[in-house]
Design a protein around this motif. Structure first.
Motif, PDB file in Angstrom:
ATOM      1  N   CYS A   4       3.315   8.318   4.273  1.00  0.00           N
ATOM      2  CA  CYS A   4       3.890   9.639   4.487  1.00  0.00           C
ATOM      3  C   CYS A   4       4.226   9.816   5.966  1.00  0.00           C
ATOM      4  O   CYS A   4       3.721   9.100   6.825  1.00  0.00           O
ATOM      5  CB  CYS A   4       2.917  10.726   4.027  1.00  0.00           C
ATOM      6  SG  CYS A   4       2.668  10.768   2.237  1.00  0.00           S
ATOM      7  N   ASP A   5       5.079  10.780   6.245  1.00  0.00           N
ATOM      8  CA  ASP A   5       5.568  11.016   7.597  1.00  0.00           C
ATOM      9  C   ASP A   5       4.854  12.231   8.175  1.00  0.00           C
ATOM     10  O   ASP A   5       4.903  13.317   7.615  1.00  0.00           O
ATOM     11  CB  ASP A   5       7.078  11.262   7.564  1.00  0.00           C
ATOM     12  CG  ASP A   5       7.711  11.231   8.948  1.00  0.00           C
ATOM     13  OD1 ASP A   5       6.973  11.418   9.937  1.00  0.00           O
ATOM     14  OD2 ASP A   5       8.923  11.023   9.037  1.00  0.00           O
ATOM     15  N   ARG A   6       4.182  12.044   9.312  1.00  0.00           N
ATOM     16  CA  ARG A   6       3.449  13.163   9.920  1.00  0.00           C
ATOM     17  C   ARG A   6       4.374  14.204  10.517  1.00  0.00           C
ATOM     18  O   ARG A   6       3.934  15.296  10.876  1.00  0.00           O
ATOM     19  CB  ARG A   6       2.488  12.613  10.986  1.00  0.00           C
ATOM     20  CG  ARG A   6       1.222  12.021  10.398  1.00  0.00           C
ATOM     21  CD  ARG A   6       0.399  11.302  11.425  1.00  0.00           C
ATOM     22  NE  ARG A   6       1.046  10.121  11.954  1.00  0.00           N
ATOM     23  CZ  ARG A   6       1.097   8.949  11.315  1.00  0.00           C
ATOM     24  NH1 ARG A   6       0.542   8.826  10.125  1.00  0.00           N
ATOM     25  NH2 ARG A   6       1.698   7.914  11.854  1.00  0.00           N
ATOM     26  N   GLU A   7       5.660  13.905  10.657  1.00  0.00           N
ATOM     27  CA  GLU A   7       6.605  14.898  11.155  1.00  0.00           C
ATOM     28  C   GLU A   7       7.016  15.883  10.080  1.00  0.00           C
ATOM     29  O   GLU A   7       7.638  16.894  10.363  1.00  0.00           O
ATOM     30  CB  GLU A   7       7.843  14.193  11.724  1.00  0.00           C
ATOM     31  CG  GLU A   7       7.541  13.358  12.966  1.00  0.00           C
ATOM     32  CD  GLU A   7       8.795  12.717  13.533  1.00  0.00           C
ATOM     33  OE1 GLU A   7       9.886  12.971  12.974  1.00  0.00           O
ATOM     34  OE2 GLU A   7       8.694  11.975  14.523  1.00  0.00           O
ATOM     35  N   ALA A   8       6.686  15.572   8.823  1.00  0.00           N
ATOM     36  CA  ALA A   8       6.990  16.488   7.719  1.00  0.00           C
ATOM     37  C   ALA A   8       5.723  16.708   6.905  1.00  0.00           C
ATOM     38  O   ALA A   8       5.625  16.300   5.755  1.00  0.00           O
ATOM     39  CB  ALA A   8       8.097  15.911   6.841  1.00  0.00           C
ATOM     40  N   ASP A  26       2.121   2.933  14.918  1.00  0.00           N
ATOM     41  CA  ASP A  26       3.200   2.687  15.880  1.00  0.00           C
ATOM     42  C   ASP A  26       4.220   1.679  15.371  1.00  0.00           C
ATOM     43  O   ASP A  26       5.224   1.410  16.059  1.00  0.00           O
ATOM     44  CB  ASP A  26       2.618   2.197  17.213  1.00  0.00           C
ATOM     45  CG  ASP A  26       1.797   3.271  17.920  1.00  0.00           C
ATOM     46  OD1 ASP A  26       2.126   4.462  17.745  1.00  0.00           O
ATOM     47  OD2 ASP A  26       0.837   2.932  18.625  1.00  0.00           O
ATOM     48  N   LEU A  27       3.994   1.092  14.200  1.00  0.00           N
ATOM     49  CA  LEU A  27       4.945   0.122  13.662  1.00  0.00           C
ATOM     50  C   LEU A  27       6.179   0.845  13.126  1.00  0.00           C
ATOM     51  O   LEU A  27       6.075   1.854  12.421  1.00  0.00           O
ATOM     52  CB  LEU A  27       4.317  -0.695  12.538  1.00  0.00           C
ATOM     53  CG  LEU A  27       3.222  -1.699  12.917  1.00  0.00           C
ATOM     54  CD1 LEU A  27       2.805  -2.504  11.685  1.00  0.00           C
ATOM     55  CD2 LEU A  27       3.684  -2.642  14.024  1.00  0.00           C
ATOM     56  N   ALA A  28       7.332   0.338  13.471  1.00  0.00           N
ATOM     57  CA  ALA A  28       8.578   0.916  12.975  1.00  0.00           C
ATOM     58  C   ALA A  28       8.802   0.488  11.530  1.00  0.00           C
ATOM     59  O   ALA A  28       8.319  -0.553  11.088  1.00  0.00           O
ATOM     60  CB  ALA A  28       9.747   0.464  13.847  1.00  0.00           C
ATOM     61  N   GLY A  29       9.535   1.317  10.798  1.00  0.00           N
ATOM     62  CA  GLY A  29       9.883   0.958   9.427  1.00  0.00           C
ATOM     63  C   GLY A  29      10.082   2.178   8.558  1.00  0.00           C
ATOM     64  O   GLY A  29       9.862   3.319   8.965  1.00  0.00           O
ATOM     65  N   LEU A  30      10.519   1.932   7.340  1.00  0.00           N
ATOM     66  CA  LEU A  30      10.817   2.990   6.378  1.00  0.00           C
ATOM     67  C   LEU A  30       9.547   3.714   5.953  1.00  0.00           C
ATOM     68  O   LEU A  30       8.527   3.091   5.682  1.00  0.00           O
ATOM     69  CB  LEU A  30      11.495   2.374   5.152  1.00  0.00           C
ATOM     70  CG  LEU A  30      11.947   3.315   4.030  1.00  0.00           C
ATOM     71  CD1 LEU A  30      13.153   4.123   4.483  1.00  0.00           C
ATOM     72  CD2 LEU A  30      12.264   2.514   2.772  1.00  0.00           C
ATOM     73  N   ARG A  31       9.634   5.056   5.900  1.00  0.00           N
ATOM     74  CA  ARG A  31       8.551   5.859   5.362  1.00  0.00           C
ATOM     75  C   ARG A  31       9.097   6.747   4.240  1.00  0.00           C
ATOM     76  O   ARG A  31      10.287   6.695   3.936  1.00  0.00           O
ATOM     77  CB  ARG A  31       7.887   6.664   6.481  1.00  0.00           C
ATOM     78  CG  ARG A  31       6.981   5.757   7.353  1.00  0.00           C
ATOM     79  CD  ARG A  31       6.467   6.446   8.593  1.00  0.00           C
ATOM     80  NE  ARG A  31       5.418   5.669   9.255  1.00  0.00           N
ATOM     81  CZ  ARG A  31       5.625   4.606  10.028  1.00  0.00           C
ATOM     82  NH1 ARG A  31       6.873   4.168  10.252  1.00  0.00           N
ATOM     83  NH2 ARG A  31       4.596   3.955  10.577  1.00  0.00           N
ATOM     84  N   ASP A  81      11.187  -5.213   2.783  1.00  0.00           N
ATOM     85  CA  ASP A  81      11.510  -5.703   4.127  1.00  0.00           C
ATOM     86  C   ASP A  81      11.680  -4.564   5.121  1.00  0.00           C
ATOM     87  O   ASP A  81      11.483  -4.747   6.325  1.00  0.00           O
ATOM     88  CB  ASP A  81      12.780  -6.552   4.098  1.00  0.00           C
ATOM     89  CG  ASP A  81      12.559  -7.905   3.450  1.00  0.00           C
ATOM     90  OD1 ASP A  81      11.379  -8.289   3.269  1.00  0.00           O
ATOM     91  OD2 ASP A  81      13.557  -8.572   3.113  1.00  0.00           O
ATOM     92  N   ALA A  82      12.050  -3.381   4.610  1.00  0.00           N
ATOM     93  CA  ALA A  82      12.294  -2.242   5.492  1.00  0.00           C
ATOM     94  C   ALA A  82      11.014  -1.495   5.856  1.00  0.00           C
ATOM     95  O   ALA A  82      11.036  -0.615   6.719  1.00  0.00           O
ATOM     96  CB  ALA A  82      13.287  -1.279   4.842  1.00  0.00           C
ATOM     97  N   LEU A  83       9.894  -1.828   5.227  1.00  0.00           N
ATOM     98  CA  LEU A  83       8.636  -1.109   5.447  1.00  0.00           C
ATOM     99  C   LEU A  83       7.861  -1.685   6.623  1.00  0.00           C
ATOM    100  O   LEU A  83       8.001  -2.863   6.950  1.00  0.00           O
ATOM    101  CB  LEU A  83       7.766  -1.194   4.192  1.00  0.00           C
ATOM    102  CG  LEU A  83       8.333  -0.585   2.910  1.00  0.00           C
ATOM    103  CD1 LEU A  83       7.402  -0.884   1.740  1.00  0.00           C
ATOM    104  CD2 LEU A  83       8.537   0.912   3.059  1.00  0.00           C
ATOM    105  N   LEU A 121       0.850  -1.183   0.000  1.00  0.00           N
ATOM    106  CA  LEU A 121       0.000   0.000   0.000  1.00  0.00           C
ATOM    107  C   LEU A 121       0.887   1.234   0.000  1.00  0.00           C
ATOM    108  O   LEU A 121       1.689   1.428   0.920  1.00  0.00           O
ATOM    109  CB  LEU A 121      -0.914  -0.008   1.222  1.00  0.00           C
ATOM    110  CG  LEU A 121      -1.832   1.195   1.420  1.00  0.00           C
ATOM    111  CD1 LEU A 121      -2.776   1.382   0.244  1.00  0.00           C
ATOM    112  CD2 LEU A 121      -2.620   1.051   2.729  1.00  0.00           C
ATOM    113  N   VAL A 122       0.778   2.064  -1.034  1.00  0.00           N
ATOM    114  CA  VAL A 122       1.623   3.253  -1.197  1.00  0.00           C
ATOM    115  C   VAL A 122       0.787   4.499  -0.942  1.00  0.00           C
ATOM    116  O   VAL A 122      -0.210   4.754  -1.629  1.00  0.00           O
ATOM    117  CB  VAL A 122       2.235   3.301  -2.614  1.00  0.00           C
ATOM    118  CG1 VAL A 122       3.036   4.596  -2.799  1.00  0.00           C
ATOM    119  CG2 VAL A 122       3.126   2.096  -2.850  1.00  0.00           C
TER     120      VAL A 122
END
Length: 364
Positions: A214-218, A178-183, A201-203, A160-161
């Motif tokens: 997308c990243d909510r910090e940006a 809350d899941l860690a991974g690449l964004r 694998d990094a997602l 899902l993109v």
């Protein structure tokens, strides 16, 4: 074996691309203009067209085909920048290009495409679905997430993109914030060839479903088109299905996803104002795809029928989504859309996947 075709009169760009191909090594056929390239245009595995030759190629009315890439010098070169990208987008539309590749920033992506041509066997490619709303709050993100989850439920590997920087993050729709991974910011900063298994694998993922959010910090940060191209390419190589959740206001990354999609779904509530808004959205989408289909979402307070909406918008119907009163409560509790495999949303998603040949034999 047919070789890639490069049409360009830019010696600097030609040198950059030939040096890139020499890494593999891979031979290219090079022509300076469209007429000399015409005889090999349809048989070449991929076609590269330099920015300076694009206008001539558009006027020459070369045959329509896939795997056409517009190449240009990247930011920092004379003529680049915001206005340069606007011009590149118009040129890409004119020649029917699938992607815009700026050198050197897109060198890794192009090298990856070259590398695939040197393999002995054609690789599996997953299908790409794009989803967008006919108006704000139409439910595009929920439908996109439901499609990815349903694919995972029937044993398909899905990605899902999230292509809407202002959408709040599609990982929230899944309940995976809350899941860690690449964004997106991490992928946009990556350089070089993208390895599909390593990227997926990094997602953040659960089971057979992965998400690039997308990243909510940006908030509001635009998505680079090169990063989108890499994500779609890696996703379709490493997954059975890629679902892109697109914004209604198209940017370069969204346009790229539209061109790559096997099917585009426009979800429209069965309301008069929503239909009027959806007509405007459809008008901006149709120049970039001939695969636009309609999904009508109930209820219909004015008793608008799916057939009426389809006729009004001039779009074929992919399905209808009946009202699911319990869905908002489940989403607020962090349950992914269609996660149980039951209800109207899950049934619609199975139908859409079946129409793409992805869920054949799976009971509804």
């Amino acid at each position: 074996m047919h070789r890639p075709l490069f049409v360009t009169d830019d010696h600097e760009l030609l040198d950059d691309v030939l040096n890139l191909a020499a890494v593999l090594p891979l031979d290219l056929d090079v022509e300076s203009g469209p007429e000399s390239a015409r005889s090999r245009y349809t048989s070449a595995p991929i076609v590269l067209i330099g920015e300076g030759s694009a206008t001539a190629c558009a006027r020459a009315r070369l045959p329509h085909r896939s795997d056409v890439f517009l190449l240009s010098h990247g930011p920092g070169h004379h003529g680049s920048g915001h206005h340069g990208m606007d011009r590149l987008t118009m040129l890409a539309d004119a020649i029917g290009a699938d992607h815009i590749v700026q050198i050197p920033d897109g060198a890794g992506w192009l090298l990856d495409r070259f590398a695939r041509l040197t393999g002995p066997v054609a690789e599996h490619r997953g299908r790409i679905l794009a989803v967008l709303g006919g108006r704000g709050g139409a439910g595009a993100s929920v439908l996109a997430a439901g499609l990815a989850v349903t694919a995972g439920n029937v044993g398909l590997r899905s990605l899902l993109v999230d292509a809407d920087p202002l959408g709040g993050g599609v990982d929230l729709v899944l309940g995976w914030e809350d899941l860690a991974g690449l964004r997106w910011p991490g992928l946009a900063e990556a350089t070089g060839v993208v390895d599909p298994p390593a990227m997926v694998d990094a997602l953040p993922s659960r089971g057979d479903v992965a998400v690039l959010s997308c990243d909510r910090e940006a908030p509001g940060a635009g998505l680079p088109s090169d990063a989108m191209a890499a994500a779609l390419d890696a996703g379709s190589r490493g997954r059975d299905l890629v679902v892109a959740d697109l914004p209604r206001r198209l940017d370069d990354a969204a346009v790229l996803a539209l061109r790559a999609a096997d099917r585009v779904l426009l979800i429209v509530p069965a309301e008069l104002r929503a239909c009027v808004a959806a007509a405007r959205v459809a008008a901006t989408v149709t120049p970039h795809t001939d695969a636009l289909h309609l999904v009508v979402r109930g209820p219909a307070p004015g008793r608008l029928r799916t057939r009426q909406i389809s006729r009004s918008l001039g779009l074929p119907v992919a399905g209808t989504l009946r009202a699911e009163t319990d869905l908002p409560r489940r989403l607020e509790r962090g349950a992914p859309p269609a996660g149980t495999g039951r209800g109207p949303l899950a049934a619609l998603c199975r139908r859409i996947l079946g129409d793409l040949g992805l869920a054949t034999g799976v009971a509804a």
